[in-house]
Write an enzyme that holds these catalytic residues in place. Structure first.
Site, PDB file in Angstrom:
ATOM      1  N   ARG A 222       0.819  -1.223   0.000  1.00  0.00           N
ATOM      2  CA  ARG A 222       0.000   0.000   0.000  1.00  0.00           C
ATOM      3  C   ARG A 222       0.845   1.262   0.000  1.00  0.00           C
ATOM      4  NH1 ARG A 222      -5.155  -0.618  -1.481  1.00  0.00           N
ATOM      5  NH2 ARG A 222      -6.083  -2.423  -0.481  1.00  0.00           N
TER       6      ARG A 222
ATOM      7  N   GLY B 299       5.908   0.228  -2.484  1.00  0.00           N
ATOM      8  CA  GLY B 299       5.231  -1.060  -2.669  1.00  0.00           C
ATOM      9  C   GLY B 299       4.186  -1.009  -3.772  1.00  0.00           C
TER      10      GLY B 299
ATOM     11  N   SER C 126      17.819   2.800   2.341  1.00  0.00           N
ATOM     12  CA  SER C 126      17.659   4.246   2.159  1.00  0.00           C
ATOM     13  C   SER C 126      19.030   4.893   2.100  1.00  0.00           C
ATOM     14  CB  SER C 126      16.883   4.808   3.350  1.00  0.00           C
ATOM     15  OG  SER C 126      17.068   6.200   3.427  1.00  0.00           O
ATOM     16  N   SER C 127      19.123   6.024   1.401  1.00  0.00           N
ATOM     17  CA  SER C 127      20.413   6.724   1.328  1.00  0.00           C
ATOM     18  C   SER C 127      20.788   7.348   2.668  1.00  0.00           C
ATOM     19  CB  SER C 127      20.378   7.799   0.240  1.00  0.00           C
ATOM     20  OG  SER C 127      19.371   8.752   0.526  1.00  0.00           O
ATOM     21  N   CYS C 128      19.838   7.366   3.642  1.00  0.00           N
ATOM     22  CA  CYS C 128      20.191   7.938   4.937  1.00  0.00           C
ATOM     23  C   CYS C 128      21.092   7.013   5.757  1.00  0.00           C
ATOM     24  CB  CYS C 128      18.944   8.317   5.730  1.00  0.00           C
ATOM     25  SG  CYS C 128      18.025   6.900   6.310  1.00  0.00           S
TER      26      CYS C 128
ATOM     27  N   TYR D 219      16.026   5.720  12.323  1.00  0.00           N
ATOM     28  CA  TYR D 219      15.574   5.098  11.075  1.00  0.00           C
ATOM     29  C   TYR D 219      16.775   4.538  10.300  1.00  0.00           C
ATOM     30  CZ  TYR D 219      13.279   4.949   6.446  1.00  0.00           C
ATOM     31  OH  TYR D 219      12.764   4.561   5.240  1.00  0.00           O
TER      32      TYR D 219
ATOM     33  N   LYS E 224      17.697   0.695   9.077  1.00  0.00           N
ATOM     34  CA  LYS E 224      17.999   0.346   7.684  1.00  0.00           C
ATOM     35  C   LYS E 224      19.362  -0.355   7.576  1.00  0.00           C
ATOM     36  CE  LYS E 224      14.431   1.840   5.289  1.00  0.00           C
ATOM     37  NZ  LYS E 224      13.541   0.858   4.659  1.00  0.00           N
TER      38      LYS E 224
ATOM     39  N   HIS F 211       7.422  13.695   3.260  1.00  0.00           N
ATOM     40  CA  HIS F 211       8.727  14.174   2.800  1.00  0.00           C
ATOM     41  C   HIS F 211       8.540  15.517   2.106  1.00  0.00           C
ATOM     42  CE1 HIS F 211      11.377  10.824   3.765  1.00  0.00           C
ATOM     43  NE2 HIS F 211      10.293  10.072   3.638  1.00  0.00           N
TER      44      HIS F 211
ATOM     45  N   TRP G  52      10.402  25.106   4.946  1.00  0.00           N
ATOM     46  CA  TRP G  52      11.287  24.886   6.093  1.00  0.00           C
ATOM     47  C   TRP G  52      12.758  24.976   5.704  1.00  0.00           C
ATOM     48  CZ3 TRP G  52       8.999  19.576   8.111  1.00  0.00           C
ATOM     49  CH2 TRP G  52       7.690  19.788   8.553  1.00  0.00           C
TER      50      TRP G  52
ATOM     51  N   ASP H  14      17.594  21.728   8.491  1.00  0.00           N
ATOM     52  CA  ASP H  14      17.885  21.324   7.113  1.00  0.00           C
ATOM     53  C   ASP H  14      18.127  19.815   7.027  1.00  0.00           C
ATOM     54  OD1 ASP H  14      17.700  23.631   5.655  1.00  0.00           O
ATOM     55  OD2 ASP H  14      19.828  24.141   5.824  1.00  0.00           O
TER      56      ASP H  14
HETATM   57  P1  GDP Z   1      15.196  14.014   4.602  1.00  0.00           P
HETATM   58  O1  GDP Z   1      15.681  13.924   3.190  1.00  0.00           O
HETATM   59  O2  GDP Z   1      15.286  12.721   5.336  1.00  0.00           O
HETATM   60  O3  GDP Z   1      15.849  15.147   5.339  1.00  0.00           O
HETATM   61  O4  GDP Z   1      13.622  14.273   4.578  1.00  0.00           O
HETATM   62  P2  GDP Z   1      12.603  15.374   4.043  1.00  0.00           P
HETATM   63  O5  GDP Z   1      12.166  15.038   2.674  1.00  0.00           O
HETATM   64  O6  GDP Z   1      11.532  15.435   5.079  1.00  0.00           O
HETATM   65  O7  GDP Z   1      13.349  16.785   4.059  1.00  0.00           O
HETATM   66  C1  GDP Z   1      14.268  17.182   3.077  1.00  0.00           C
HETATM   67  C2  GDP Z   1      14.628  18.660   3.239  1.00  0.00           C
HETATM   68  O8  GDP Z   1      13.501  19.462   2.862  1.00  0.00           O
HETATM   69  C3  GDP Z   1      15.044  19.111   4.626  1.00  0.00           C
HETATM   70  O9  GDP Z   1      16.132  20.020   4.494  1.00  0.00           O
HETATM   71  C4  GDP Z   1      13.798  19.861   5.117  1.00  0.00           C
HETATM   72  O10 GDP Z   1      14.095  20.866   6.079  1.00  0.00           O
HETATM   73  C5  GDP Z   1      13.323  20.493   3.819  1.00  0.00           C
HETATM   74  N1  GDP Z   1      11.906  20.918   3.844  1.00  0.00           N
HETATM   75  C6  GDP Z   1      11.459  22.158   3.503  1.00  0.00           C
HETATM   76  N2  GDP Z   1      10.147  22.261   3.674  1.00  0.00           N
HETATM   77  C7  GDP Z   1       9.698  21.046   4.100  1.00  0.00           C
HETATM   78  C8  GDP Z   1       8.409  20.535   4.436  1.00  0.00           C
HETATM   79  O11 GDP Z   1       7.398  21.213   4.397  1.00  0.00           O
HETATM   80  N3  GDP Z   1       8.356  19.217   4.812  1.00  0.00           N
HETATM   81  C9  GDP Z   1       9.468  18.434   4.861  1.00  0.00           C
HETATM   82  N4  GDP Z   1       9.337  17.143   5.210  1.00  0.00           N
HETATM   83  N5  GDP Z   1      10.707  18.896   4.577  1.00  0.00           N
HETATM   84  C10 GDP Z   1      10.831  20.196   4.203  1.00  0.00           C
END
Ligand code: GDP
Length: 318
Positions: free
Chosen positions: A13, A17, A108-110, A137, A141, A180, A203, A273
């Site tokens: 789901r 997937g 994951s790349s993290c 997380y 992984k 994300h 953000w 960030d």
């Molecule tokens: P990450 O790749 O594991 O860090 O996951 P995210 O996709 O949540 O965030 C990626 C980047 O996007 C980070 O630098 C966040 O601060 C930035 N970002 C900016 N605005 C947003 C938002 O509204 N939501 C999320 N999730 N990330 C945001």
């Protein structure tokens, strides 16, 4: 893989997937095995083992996980570590006991260190500290890929691990607290436009860089590997990405263009960030003959179209 093989897609789901199911069905695989979360909770060892013993899948794609963006990862730290460790342990061990021929684990790349040299190659695993916002997380992984590798070494299983970059696509999670960045910004920008807002707030600093891979491209890469390779051909894990990243600022500008928002882009510097850059070295996949097909603009347009037409009804069935 035989087109009649029993293929269990764990997490069917989810974003990845569901793309895997689409790719398998369009590839002519007719014997897919799926279970709703309400009927099979993979964090429960007894339930997972009973399912594998009864259904005896030939192949497994392990896309089930507790997932989320930077806010969810950093807030639900215990759940992200515990639930994922349980799912990976239960599925990998049950797959071994049930004699599964091949398993593909979605990492994951993290998993790579926060200060890894860019682009990050497979070899930089466990060479430095992890990004704090998603460390639990990432540890789960890493445990998942080490489980696969250790079962291969001790028991001769054929369990491969892939490390994809940030994934987006049809059916994505648009909930602002757990999503994300890409779906979050599409939604925020769309709603800002609908309300006639003067600003669209994002953000962080906009300087963090991310690489975005379309979920259907990831699914295609996974099936490419399952059809042609064994775990021993790939080392302990292999990266999957586009080979191109961009700053969040540029992603936001691209989204403004796709959505057609005419206000101003502003930044919330109180938000983290996260990892400064997460750019994958994808030369090994390219050497095997695979590369991503969907460019970011095309993918953004497709996901925005899906969000506008399908998301309201998808929400009702969740
Ligand atoms: P990450 O790749 O594991 O860090 O996951 P995210 O996709 O949540 O965030 C990626 C980047 O996007 C980070 O630098 C966040 O601060 C930035 N970002 C900016 N605005 C947003 C938002 O509204 N939501 C999320 N999730 N990330 C945001």
């Amino acid at each position: 893989m035989d087109k009649n093989a029993r293929i269990y897609v764990a997490g069917h789901r989810g974003l990845v997937g569901s793309a895997l199911v689409r790719r398998l069905e369009s590839g002519g695989y007719v014997n897919l095995l799926t279970r709703e979360h309400a009927d099979l909770d993979l964090t429960q060892q007894v339930a997972a083992e009973a399912f594998f013993a009864q259904e005896k899948p030939d192949y497994v794609v392990l896309a089930a996980a507790r997932v989320g963006g930077i806010y969810a990862n950093n807030t639900y730290r215990a759940e992200f570590l515990y639930q994922n460790l349980m799912i990976y342990s239960n599925v990998v061990c049950a797959a071994w006991k049930a004699g599964v021929k091949k398993l593909l684990f979605l990492g994951s790349s993290c998993v790579y260190p926060t200060r890894a040299a860019q682009p990050m190659s497979e070899e930089c695993l466990l060479t430095g500290p992890l990004e704090p916002t998603n460390e639990p997380y990432a540890v789960a992984k890493i445990a998942g890929l080490k489980l696969c590798d250790s079962f291969n070494q001790q028991y001769g299983t054929n369990f491969m691990s892939v490390m994809p970059t940030n994934i987006y696509g049809i059916g994505d999670n648009f909930d602002l607290k757990s999503s994300h960045v890409l779906p979050a910004l599409l939604r925020k920008c769309h709603e800002a436009k609908e309300r006639g807002d003067a600003t669209f707030n994002v953000w962080g600093s906009g300087e963090a860089r991310r690489e975005f891979l379309y979920a259907d491209d990831l699914a295609d890469a996974c099936i490419f590997l399952l059809e042609r390779y064994n775990a021993c051909d790939l080392g302990t894990h292999i990266n999957i990405g586009t080979g191109e990243d961009l700053p969040i600022r540029q992603l936001a500008e691209e989204i403004i263009d796709v959505v057609g928002f005419s206000g101003e882009l502003t930044w919330d510097h109180s938000k983290s960030d996260g990892m400064p850059r997460k750019w994958l070295n994808v030369s090994r996949m390219q050497d095997l003959g695979w590369s991503a097909k969907t460019d970011l603009r095309t993918g953004l347009e497709q996901v925005y179209a899906w969000y506008q037409s399908e998301y309201p009804s998808a929400l009702k069935t969740q």
